[in-house]
Design a protein around this motif. Sequence first.
Motif, short mmCIF file in Angstrom:
data_model
loop_
_atom_site.label_atom_id
_atom_site.label_comp_id
_atom_site.label_asym_id
_atom_site.label_seq_id
_atom_site.Cartn_x
_atom_site.Cartn_y
_atom_site.Cartn_z
N ARG A 31 11.12 9.79 7.16
CA ARG A 31 11.84 10.89 8.06
C ARG A 31 13.19 11.46 7.68
O ARG A 31 13.88 11.92 8.51
N THR A 32 12.57 12.12 6.77
CA THR A 32 14.27 12.66 5.53
C THR A 32 15.53 11.95 6.31
O THR A 32 15.53 13.19 6.61
N PRO A 33 15.86 11.34 5.92
CA PRO A 33 17.42 10.92 5.92
C PRO A 33 18.38 12.10 5.68
O PRO A 33 18.18 12.90 4.27
N ARG A 34 19.42 12.41 6.61
CA ARG A 34 20.49 13.32 6.18
C ARG A 34 21.41 13.18 5.15
O ARG A 34 21.17 11.81 4.92
N PRO A 35 21.72 13.56 3.47
CA PRO A 35 22.70 13.02 3.23
C PRO A 35 23.79 11.48 3.63
O PRO A 35 23.96 10.85 2.46
N TRP A 36 24.24 12.29 4.12
CA TRP A 36 25.56 11.49 4.33
C TRP A 36 25.29 10.19 5.37
O TRP A 36 26.19 8.76 5.33
N ARG A 37 23.96 9.76 5.95
CA ARG A 37 23.47 8.87 6.34
C ARG A 37 23.14 7.50 4.53
O ARG A 37 23.52 6.38 4.61
N LEU A 38 22.52 8.49 3.72
CA LEU A 38 22.77 7.25 2.31
C LEU A 38 23.54 7.24 2.02
O LEU A 38 24.19 6.43 1.26
N CYS A 39 25.58 8.29 2.09
CA CYS A 39 26.30 7.72 1.46
C CYS A 39 26.86 6.61 2.84
O CYS A 39 27.91 6.38 1.72
N LEU A 40 26.75 6.40 3.49
CA LEU A 40 27.76 5.76 4.49
C LEU A 40 26.97 4.43 4.45
O LEU A 40 28.26 3.36 3.63
N LEU A 41 25.62 4.19 4.12
CA LEU A 41 25.59 2.64 3.92
C LEU A 41 25.48 2.59 2.22
O LEU A 41 25.84 1.24 2.44
N LEU A 42 25.50 3.55 1.48
CA LEU A 42 26.13 2.78 0.30
C LEU A 42 27.78 2.48 0.35
O LEU A 42 27.82 1.29 -0.60
N ALA A 43 27.92 3.03 0.93
CA ALA A 43 29.82 2.99 1.13
C ALA A 43 29.72 1.33 1.48
O ALA A 43 30.66 1.02 1.24
N LEU A 44 28.89 1.49 2.84
CA LEU A 44 28.88 -0.20 3.49
C LEU A 44 28.65 -1.02 2.20
O LEU A 44 29.07 -2.85 2.93
N GLN A 45 28.07 -0.86 1.56
CA GLN A 45 27.32 -2.78 0.43
C GLN A 45 28.88 -2.54 0.08
O GLN A 45 28.71 -4.19 -0.28
N PRO A 46 29.77 -2.23 -0.82
CA PRO A 46 30.90 -3.27 -1.63
C PRO A 46 32.37 -3.72 -0.54
O PRO A 46 32.61 -4.69 -0.86
N LEU A 47 32.23 -2.74 0.74
CA LEU A 47 32.76 -3.37 1.95
C LEU A 47 32.32 -4.58 2.38
O LEU A 47 33.42 -5.85 2.83
N LEU A 48 30.91 -4.54 2.72
CA LEU A 48 30.50 -5.62 3.36
C LEU A 48 30.96 -7.11 1.80
O LEU A 48 31.03 -8.04 2.40
#
Length: 624
Positions: A31-48
């Motif tokens: 589905r070729t995700p956009r870069p900002w989607r990957l950045c948001l998911l990466l940022a959610l990991q340390p927050l969790l």
Amino acid sequence: MTMAQAVALLLALAVLVAWVRLPRAHRRDPRTPRPWRLCLLLALQPLLAAALYLVLFPPRHPVAPATLAVLTEGATLAETGPAAVRGVLLALPEARDAGEALRVPDLATALRQHPGTTQLRVIGAGLVSRDRDAAGTVALAFDPPPLPPGIVRLSPPRAITRGSAFMLEGRVEGVPGGQAELLDPAGRRVDATMLPEDGGFALRSVALEAGTATFAVRVRDAKGQQVATASVPLWIDAAVVPRVLLLAGAPNPDTRALRRWLVDAGAQVQGRIALGGGVQLGSAPLTDTALDEADLLIVDARAWSELGEAGRTRVLAAVRRGLGLLLRGDDALPADMLRGLRAPGFTIEGGAGVRPWHVPGPRLDGEEALRGRMGSGSRDAPFDPAQVEEEVPPLSRRAWRVQGIDAVALEPGADTGDAAEAPGWWRAEGRGRIGLWGVSDSYRLPLHGRADLYADLWSPAVATLARARSSAMPGIEAGARVGQRLAICAWPEGAHIEAPDGQRAQPIVDPASGARRCAGYWPSVAGWHRLRMGDAVRPFHVAAADADPTQRLAELREATLLLAAAPPVSGADATVAPRNTEPGRAWPWFLAWLLLAAFAWWFERSRLGLAAAVSQQDPPRDLR
């Protein structure tokens, strides 16, 4: 490694693993995700991971300084009320009815166990000496309970010599309209006084013999019933023999009576009495050396005039070096004769007239009291009980008026109540003292069989004005108890203490006391102890730990009230304890973690940030 550190390490590894897998999964996603989607998911990991860590280990926050309540002697759990803030209620060893309160060996331990405490509430009778130093570092609240009826304070004199009169002060609690009585070692009542509203009293007696003596104070209520009694152990020193120079301008009965009393009291008397025509009886020298060796010079008005200007100057110079001077003002003196005696705070006027003066008699003048004051007599002068019924003759007093801030009344054994009617006055001059005496016919007292009143009249004057002699033995405060620290200042080198059971102790001087040289001693046995330095001995009494319970409770009360009135110790010397902290609540962090996890679950499965759509036939990919 602590549990918190281990959990933090595991969560950090989980975040690193997620950061490695997410980019690889997104690169394979059709589905070729956009870069900002990957950045948001990466940022959610340390927050969790951070939210989950805070759920397991909530951050600690400082606890507001709570009042630390301590139970002391006589305290009960019913008195605590809201004292135990956050349940911090402790019991010191003296508290008996402590219930389930946690016991601590001392207050210092309690403060170490509860760091950050700045407020202390004392419940019960008060803090013992063991805990007072620790209590000085925090603010202290103390609401003392009422004292039981009885003797709450006794203040014996610090030093008593054989043959001298002494005064015993104290206070009684809860006996309105009562009476305090002083009993001598033989059990005879030698003085008594009614108790005022505040309960304070002052009782007087005479130390007849040197050595240890146990007097007693007895308190009766308004109905005459005995309420309390307390023993007063006293050490009576052998009289220090004063060296007296006695000068008189002519023979007279007052000089003869004074000389005889001084000799009977053990004084070394050198006299010089002018007989007229250049003839004199005695040859007391008045050189500088003789004046420096003497302790007291007693001179009447006529002899003072005959000394001349040079002689009076020599005497006053010796007074400034420590000699005591008592001028018997039995006659009027011109102003130039009083020049060296006067001072800006010691004005002398009058002296021309004579008026009657009544010697203050003892408050208690029965046969028993008189026998206690005069003794049982001797073969040559047996005790005469008829003296009790005889009236004390009035004396004559010169109309001297001495005023000023430096004028101190020479009070006889019983207070006159009016300083203007005192028999004499004194002031300090350099290292010595100058006194003016107004009574001119005190010899009538021993002639009427009242040698006790004569001694009461002259003994305070001689003791006050005589040259002060320093003692090599230190003074010891009264009121020592078993198990309590006794501070002895001016501790001499090489001295030691002998207990009644034969044990010897050699206290060490505290370097912090400096020039005061104070040493601490913890007596373990009740009774008479001896401070010995070579051949010199200074006995002192140590009371049992449970002796005179009313006085002991009053001492705890007064000492704790003084601590409560003083501000807490602060500054570089004060120990700063770390702030007390406690874990915070975990549920806000759990709610935050739950919201973040729900959002991450929804976002991973949503179509937001996807460049191409996936057909409905294709199964969804697991991007984790």
